[in-house]
Design a protein around this motif. Structure first.
Motif, PDB file in Angstrom:
ATOM      1  N   ASN A   4      15.829-119.221  11.401  1.00 17.23           N
ATOM      2  CA  ASN A   4      14.558-119.413  12.095  1.00 17.23           C
ATOM      3  C   ASN A   4      14.800-118.657  13.484  1.00 17.23           C
ATOM      4  O   ASN A   4      13.852-118.660  14.502  1.00 17.23           O
ATOM      5  CB  ASN A   4      14.085-120.643  12.094  1.00 17.23           C
ATOM      6  N   VAL A   5      16.093-118.157  13.618  1.00 18.47           N
ATOM      7  CA  VAL A   5      16.466-117.482  15.226  1.00 18.47           C
ATOM      8  C   VAL A   5      16.815-115.860  14.594  1.00 18.47           C
ATOM      9  O   VAL A   5      17.631-115.679  14.060  1.00 18.47           O
ATOM     10  CB  VAL A   5      17.596-118.039  15.568  1.00 18.47           C
ATOM     11  N   ASP A   9      16.758-112.936  19.895  1.00 25.24           N
ATOM     12  CA  ASP A   9      16.888-114.299  20.278  1.00 25.24           C
ATOM     13  C   ASP A   9      18.376-114.603  19.985  1.00 25.24           C
ATOM     14  O   ASP A   9      19.030-115.443  20.766  1.00 25.24           O
ATOM     15  CB  ASP A   9      15.883-115.178  19.371  1.00 25.24           C
ATOM     16  N   TYR A  51      13.581-125.421  16.908  1.00 26.46           N
ATOM     17  CA  TYR A  51      12.395-124.366  16.428  1.00 26.46           C
ATOM     18  C   TYR A  51      12.049-124.825  14.838  1.00 26.46           C
ATOM     19  O   TYR A  51      10.792-124.681  14.613  1.00 26.46           O
ATOM     20  CB  TYR A  51      13.309-123.025  15.895  1.00 26.46           C
ATOM     21  N   ILE A  56       8.654-122.894  14.842  1.00 20.41           N
ATOM     22  CA  ILE A  56       8.912-121.476  15.357  1.00 20.41           C
ATOM     23  C   ILE A  56       9.889-120.705  14.594  1.00 20.41           C
ATOM     24  O   ILE A  56      10.920-121.215  14.030  1.00 20.41           O
ATOM     25  CB  ILE A  56       9.297-121.698  16.761  1.00 20.41           C
ATOM     26  N   ASN A  57       9.610-119.435  14.541  1.00 20.80           N
ATOM     27  CA  ASN A  57      10.440-118.597  13.521  1.00 20.80           C
ATOM     28  C   ASN A  57      10.394-117.446  14.594  1.00 20.80           C
ATOM     29  O   ASN A  57       9.334-116.635  14.606  1.00 20.80           O
ATOM     30  CB  ASN A  57       9.978-118.492  12.219  1.00 20.80           C
ATOM     31  N   THR A  58      11.544-116.678  14.916  1.00 22.71           N
ATOM     32  CA  THR A  58      11.616-115.489  15.520  1.00 22.71           C
ATOM     33  C   THR A  58      12.178-114.400  14.720  1.00 22.71           C
ATOM     34  O   THR A  58      12.381-113.272  14.942  1.00 22.71           O
ATOM     35  CB  THR A  58      12.446-115.447  17.107  1.00 22.71           C
ATOM     36  N   CYS A  59      12.361-114.776  13.428  1.00 23.35           N
ATOM     37  CA  CYS A  59      13.142-113.838  12.454  1.00 23.35           C
ATOM     38  C   CYS A  59      11.949-112.888  12.021  1.00 23.35           C
ATOM     39  O   CYS A  59      10.787-113.326  11.972  1.00 23.35           O
ATOM     40  CB  CYS A  59      13.663-114.322  11.299  1.00 23.35           C
ATOM     41  N   LYS A  60      12.244-111.776  11.986  1.00 21.85           N
ATOM     42  CA  LYS A  60      11.253-110.689  11.349  1.00 21.85           C
ATOM     43  C   LYS A  60      10.982-110.846  10.004  1.00 21.85           C
ATOM     44  O   LYS A  60      11.700-111.435   9.054  1.00 21.85           O
ATOM     45  CB  LYS A  60      11.811-109.215  11.342  1.00 21.85           C
TER      46      LYS A  60
END
Length: 65
Positions: A4-5, A9, A51, A56-60
């Motif tokens: 999720n990162v 980030d 996250y 929350i998830n900042t991965c594409k």
């Protein structure tokens, strides 16, 4: 554990974590600098517990799969 990162980030977490650890090891900051282990670990692993808790998830996301 699903990653999720992502991307920037992860890079920022690794850089900040290393900077804090180096600062603590050289005595530039107090013992609190060792908290840099946390962002370093989450950056290297690619998974952050808060996250996951907050969704929350900042991965594409990959399309077409």
């Amino acid at each position: 554990m699903t990653r999720n990162v992502g991307g920037i980030d992860r890079i920022l977490r690794i850089v900040i974590g290393l900077a804090l650890i180096i600062a603590a090891a050289t005595g530039a900051v107090g013992v609190w600098g060792w908290i840099g282990v946390v962002p370093l670990a989450t950056g290297l692993i690619g998974w952050c517990p808060p996250y996951a808790i907050f969704g929350i998830n900042t991965c594409k996301t990959r399309t077409g799969e």
